[in-house]
Design an enzyme around this catalytic site. Structure first.
Site, PDB file in Angstrom:
ATOM      1  N   LYS A  71       0.834  -1.213   0.000  1.00  0.00           N
ATOM      2  CA  LYS A  71       0.000   0.000   0.000  1.00  0.00           C
ATOM      3  C   LYS A  71       0.872   1.267   0.000  1.00  0.00           C
ATOM      4  O   LYS A  71       0.657   2.167  -0.813  1.00  0.00           O
ATOM      5  CB  LYS A  71      -0.963  -0.012   1.201  1.00  0.00           C
ATOM      6  CG  LYS A  71      -1.953  -1.191   1.129  1.00  0.00           C
ATOM      7  CD  LYS A  71      -2.993  -1.153   2.220  1.00  0.00           C
ATOM      8  CE  LYS A  71      -2.510  -1.508   3.596  1.00  0.00           C
ATOM      9  NZ  LYS A  71      -2.127  -2.927   3.781  1.00  0.00           N
ATOM     10  N   THR A  72       1.862   1.316   0.875  1.00  0.00           N
ATOM     11  CA  THR A  72       2.737   2.499   0.931  1.00  0.00           C
ATOM     12  C   THR A  72       3.570   2.602  -0.347  1.00  0.00           C
ATOM     13  O   THR A  72       3.755   3.692  -0.896  1.00  0.00           O
ATOM     14  CB  THR A  72       3.677   2.409   2.155  1.00  0.00           C
ATOM     15  OG1 THR A  72       2.896   2.054   3.297  1.00  0.00           O
ATOM     16  CG2 THR A  72       4.381   3.713   2.414  1.00  0.00           C
ATOM     17  N   ASP A 117      -2.240   6.531   6.317  1.00  0.00           N
ATOM     18  CA  ASP A 117      -2.207   5.108   6.673  1.00  0.00           C
ATOM     19  C   ASP A 117      -3.220   4.874   7.799  1.00  0.00           C
ATOM     20  O   ASP A 117      -3.546   5.810   8.544  1.00  0.00           O
ATOM     21  CB  ASP A 117      -0.788   4.769   7.137  1.00  0.00           C
ATOM     22  CG  ASP A 117      -0.491   3.283   7.018  1.00  0.00           C
ATOM     23  OD1 ASP A 117      -1.333   2.556   6.471  1.00  0.00           O
ATOM     24  OD2 ASP A 117       0.579   2.857   7.486  1.00  0.00           O
ATOM     25  N   THR A 166      -6.091  -1.724   6.901  1.00  0.00           N
ATOM     26  CA  THR A 166      -6.050  -3.180   6.966  1.00  0.00           C
ATOM     27  C   THR A 166      -7.472  -3.727   7.134  1.00  0.00           C
ATOM     28  O   THR A 166      -7.684  -4.923   7.084  1.00  0.00           O
ATOM     29  CB  THR A 166      -5.199  -3.636   8.165  1.00  0.00           C
ATOM     30  OG1 THR A 166      -5.597  -2.874   9.304  1.00  0.00           O
ATOM     31  CG2 THR A 166      -3.733  -3.399   7.905  1.00  0.00           C
ATOM     32  N   ARG A 225       6.674  -8.062   1.634  1.00  0.00           N
ATOM     33  CA  ARG A 225       7.537  -7.552   2.714  1.00  0.00           C
ATOM     34  C   ARG A 225       8.157  -8.714   3.489  1.00  0.00           C
ATOM     35  O   ARG A 225       9.319  -8.676   3.887  1.00  0.00           O
ATOM     36  CB  ARG A 225       6.734  -6.655   3.662  1.00  0.00           C
ATOM     37  CG  ARG A 225       7.599  -6.027   4.743  1.00  0.00           C
ATOM     38  CD  ARG A 225       6.790  -5.195   5.705  1.00  0.00           C
ATOM     39  NE  ARG A 225       6.277  -3.997   5.083  1.00  0.00           N
ATOM     40  CZ  ARG A 225       5.217  -3.322   5.548  1.00  0.00           C
ATOM     41  NH1 ARG A 225       4.574  -3.747   6.611  1.00  0.00           N
ATOM     42  NH2 ARG A 225       4.811  -2.236   4.938  1.00  0.00           N
TER      43      ARG A 225
END
Ligand code: ADE
Length: 352
Positions: A71-72, A117, A166, A225
């Site tokens: 997302k980032t 976020d 999330t 990640r």
């Protein structure tokens, strides 16, 4: 301090550490470097191109999904495509008062990307200030209070908001309707993760057998990640034990030491499942009861443990709570109960 969880999708300091010659950034910077999420990338490509043609900011984007899926990274890529500068980054919990948000909004320049976020954690009052900002690029600020209260309207520069969460379920209807693009990021396939770790191994200048990289891909819970973090960890092993080349044998040794099993479950996942089996007869059990028994945050269980266990088919959601599936018992090496709900005493996984 509890042992750091290598497999969690949550960001660790090392993920965000500044890149240097020994630790190059593994995040893609350009849309064409991005692997996976093909549907979303296509929507973004079209929206970016249309916005550039119209000389307007791109429409607002809501990205949801478990941590670590990009997302980032996507916010950085969109900001780079739109105006060549990084996004302005904040988060729901950081915006305590309306003034916190107004300060950020009034400092945005035309075409900037604002990334919020954990947008599901914005307070209602701050959320109310965000709506006119998103719709009309303006904010109403109440000055003073009581009979002297005055509302001042500030015009904002046109910007693009990228919200990340999330929890899709916790975004209010009015909030969601103000995003032009709302997309749920799915877990990555093993093939996509293989391509990601192949690219990362190249960037890290780590010679690696394809078979070893394939094992990382299948043990990374569908999360880039996690895959990149595992790769960095096993790189040290490769240097110490294997003259620098990552082989499957070295990889297995490293992941066994980390307690990561063949499917990518780590000790926390297995503890979750064994407590569900042992203390709750395989469920159904509510998430709060599980969090209390495990001594873990409910958010951790909901954000990082459950999504992957649901995806692998090890737990199911039922109206009465979470329930373990026979596949989970088999994976743990437990005997599945014959009739788990009707006669729980028959089953005790603590017995060998
Ligand atoms: N590194 C982390 N995520 C990635 C992605 N989706 N594509 C390429 N490299 C990545």
């Amino acid at each position: 301090m509890p042992r750091e969880r290598i497999i969690s999708g949550n960001e660790h300091p090392e993920d965000a550490a500044p890149a240097d010659a020994f630790n190059p950034a593994l995040r893609p910077r350009k849309i064409d470097e991005y692997i996976g999420q093909a549907d979303l990338l296509e929507k973004i490509r079209i929206a970016v191109a249309a916005a550039k043609k119209r000389r307007e900011p791109m429409e607002h984007v809501l990205l949801s999904g478990p941590p670590g899926l990009g997302k980032t990274t996507l916010a950085h890529i969109i900001a780079d495509e739109m105006n060549g500068s990084p996004p302005k980054i904040t988060s729901g919990p950081a915006l305590v008062k309306p003034g916190d948000l107004v300060g950020i909004l009034t400092n945005l320049k035309a075409g900037d990307v604002l990334f919020i976020d954990e947008i599901h954690r914005l307070s209602h009052i701050v959320e109310e200030y965000l709506y006119p900002a998103m719709e009309n690029f303006s904010v109403d600020v109440v000055m003073d209070s009581g009979p002297h209260a005055q509302v001042m309207n500030f015009a904002l520069q046109p910007f693009t908001l990228i919200g990340a969460t999330t929890r899709t379920g916790l975004i209010s209807g009015p909030m969601r309707s103000r995003f032009g693009i709302a997309h749920h990021l799915a877990f990555y396939s093993a093939e996509e993760l293989l391509k990601i770790v192949q690219r990362s191994a190249r960037l890290l200048q780590l010679p690696a057998d394809d078979d070893a990289l394939r094992h990382i891909a299948t043990r990374s819970r569908g999360t880039p990640r996690v895959a990149n973090r595992l790769l960095r960890r096993v790189r040290d092993f490769a240097v110490v034990r294997g003259q620098g080349t990552l082989t499957t044998a070295i990889l297995n040794e490293a992941l066994t030491l980390e307690g990561i099993d063949q499917l990518g479950l780590d000790p926390l996942d297995r503890r979750f499942l064994s407590i569900m089996a042992r203390d709750y007869d395989g469920g159904p059990v509510g998430i709060d009861a599980m969090a209390a028994t495990m001594g873990e945050e409910r958010d951790t269980l909901e954000d990082v443990v459950e999504p992957f266990l649901l995806q692998t088919g090890f737990i199911r959601r039922t109206p009465k709570g979470r329930k373990m599936t026979p596949a989970a018992y088999t994976h743990l090496g437990f005997q599945p109960p014959a009739h788990p709900q009707s006669n729980p005493q028959l089953f005790d996984p603590r017995q060998p």
